[in-house]
Design a protein around this motif. Sequence first.
Motif, PDB file in Angstrom:
ATOM      1  N   VAL A 193      55.741  54.214  -0.730  1.00 16.33           N
ATOM      2  CA  VAL A 193      57.038  53.795  -1.276  1.00 16.33           C
ATOM      3  C   VAL A 193      56.869  53.228  -2.681  1.00 16.33           C
ATOM      4  O   VAL A 193      57.671  53.503  -3.580  1.00 16.33           O
ATOM      5  CB  VAL A 193      57.699  52.757  -0.341  1.00 16.33           C
ATOM      6  N   PHE A 236      56.915  45.442  -1.106  1.00 12.16           N
ATOM      7  CA  PHE A 236      56.399  45.631   0.239  1.00 12.16           C
ATOM      8  C   PHE A 236      54.868  45.643   0.257  1.00 12.16           C
ATOM      9  O   PHE A 236      54.252  45.183   1.212  1.00 12.16           O
ATOM     10  CB  PHE A 236      56.960  46.927   0.834  1.00 12.16           C
ATOM     11  N   VAL A 237      54.250  46.166  -0.808  1.00 14.96           N
ATOM     12  CA  VAL A 237      52.786  46.116  -0.894  1.00 14.96           C
ATOM     13  C   VAL A 237      52.323  44.663  -0.996  1.00 14.96           C
ATOM     14  O   VAL A 237      51.384  44.245  -0.306  1.00 14.96           O
ATOM     15  CB  VAL A 237      52.294  46.930  -2.101  1.00 14.96           C
ATOM     16  N   ALA A 257      53.809  50.450   8.663  1.00 18.44           N
ATOM     17  CA  ALA A 257      54.585  49.986   7.505  1.00 18.44           C
ATOM     18  C   ALA A 257      53.670  49.612   6.350  1.00 18.44           C
ATOM     19  O   ALA A 257      54.019  49.820   5.181  1.00 18.44           O
ATOM     20  CB  ALA A 257      55.450  48.795   7.913  1.00 18.44           C
ATOM     21  N   CYS A 258      52.492  49.089   6.666  1.00 13.23           N
ATOM     22  CA  CYS A 258      51.539  48.681   5.632  1.00 13.23           C
ATOM     23  C   CYS A 258      51.090  49.890   4.809  1.00 13.23           C
ATOM     24  O   CYS A 258      51.097  49.850   3.570  1.00 13.23           O
ATOM     25  CB  CYS A 258      50.349  47.996   6.288  1.00 13.23           C
ATOM     26  N   VAL A 309      60.055  53.817   8.100  1.00 16.45           N
ATOM     27  CA  VAL A 309      60.689  52.497   8.164  1.00 16.45           C
ATOM     28  C   VAL A 309      61.923  52.557   9.066  1.00 16.45           C
ATOM     29  O   VAL A 309      62.151  51.658   9.895  1.00 16.45           O
ATOM     30  CB  VAL A 309      61.079  52.017   6.755  1.00 16.45           C
ATOM     31  N   SER A 366      54.021  51.542   2.858  1.00 18.38           N
ATOM     32  CA  SER A 366      54.493  50.776   1.700  1.00 18.38           C
ATOM     33  C   SER A 366      53.805  51.231   0.417  1.00 18.38           C
ATOM     34  O   SER A 366      54.391  51.158  -0.670  1.00 18.38           O
ATOM     35  CB  SER A 366      54.255  49.281   1.922  1.00 18.38           C
ATOM     36  N   THR A 418      60.516  48.208  -5.002  1.00 18.90           N
ATOM     37  CA  THR A 418      59.682  48.938  -4.037  1.00 18.90           C
ATOM     38  C   THR A 418      58.267  48.376  -3.931  1.00 18.90           C
ATOM     39  O   THR A 418      57.625  48.493  -2.875  1.00 18.90           O
ATOM     40  CB  THR A 418      59.601  50.427  -4.420  1.00 18.90           C
ATOM     41  N   ARG A 419      57.758  47.756  -4.975  1.00 21.75           N
ATOM     42  CA  ARG A 419      56.393  47.240  -4.928  1.00 21.75           C
ATOM     43  C   ARG A 419      56.297  45.905  -4.187  1.00 21.75           C
ATOM     44  O   ARG A 419      55.202  45.418  -3.922  1.00 21.75           O
ATOM     45  CB  ARG A 419      55.840  47.096  -6.346  1.00 21.75           C
TER      46      ARG A 419
END
Length: 259
Positions: A164, A226-227, A157-158, A55, A161, A223-224
């Motif tokens: 993460v 981003f998913v 990033a996908c 990131v 994530s 953190t979730r």
Amino acid sequence: MKPSSQQRLARAKFALPSFVTLLSIACGFGSIVISVDNAHVGAPSDYRLAAILLVLAGVFDALDGFVARATNTQSSFGVQLDSIADVMNFGCAPGLLLYCYGFAQMNEAHPTLVRMGGLACFIFVACGALRLARFNVMVGRTDPRYFVGMPITAGAACVASVVVAWPDPATTMAQCFAIMALMVAVGTLMVSTVRFPSSKHPRGKVMLALLAVCAVLLALLQTRFFVLFFLLYVCATLLLNIGWRMGWEGVARPKVYED
């Protein structure tokens, strides 16, 4: 003759964007080192750190272009360096991270599964490289408001994530197959002709409202988030492209260039 102070300043100014790009490469290389060192340990905190470095590499990748435009120091050298950095930072580094995260702990119990995982991660890397090559040759030939295929930075990033959000490495076959499906699906989106909105798309009240909703969801989901963000991003983009094919005109279509 020794260069004057003004000439040295001009050289330093032109080197600044490349220095920022090198910082991006340093983050990508750091992610690779951490992923490899952690492959047989499986420490969740290290996998999450490797994903966060990707990131940060994306932040520097965006910043080098901003610095080049702000200082009027765009150059062909900078473009080539940035493209090479993108292959490593957003192709090789996330591919290796997901390979170590998803399959390193399964090597003794399911060696064939590990090889399949390696192939899925290679597909992601190969699609990312093809995506960058296509982007480089299509500059000025497509509508700047839309990307043709998912940008490699968004693809990286996908997949990052997921690490993460759930940093514990995969320990079941179901999790491994899910990671394989993720890598192949994102790779396919990168080389597809699906139009993804770019940052050059006009911003309005709807965009500001979406940013506010994202800020609230980030605070709630942490953190979730981003998913969820990338899931909605991909689904909304696919629905938009389907709507265009069915004749919907609610959002401006991409301009088609004859060349």
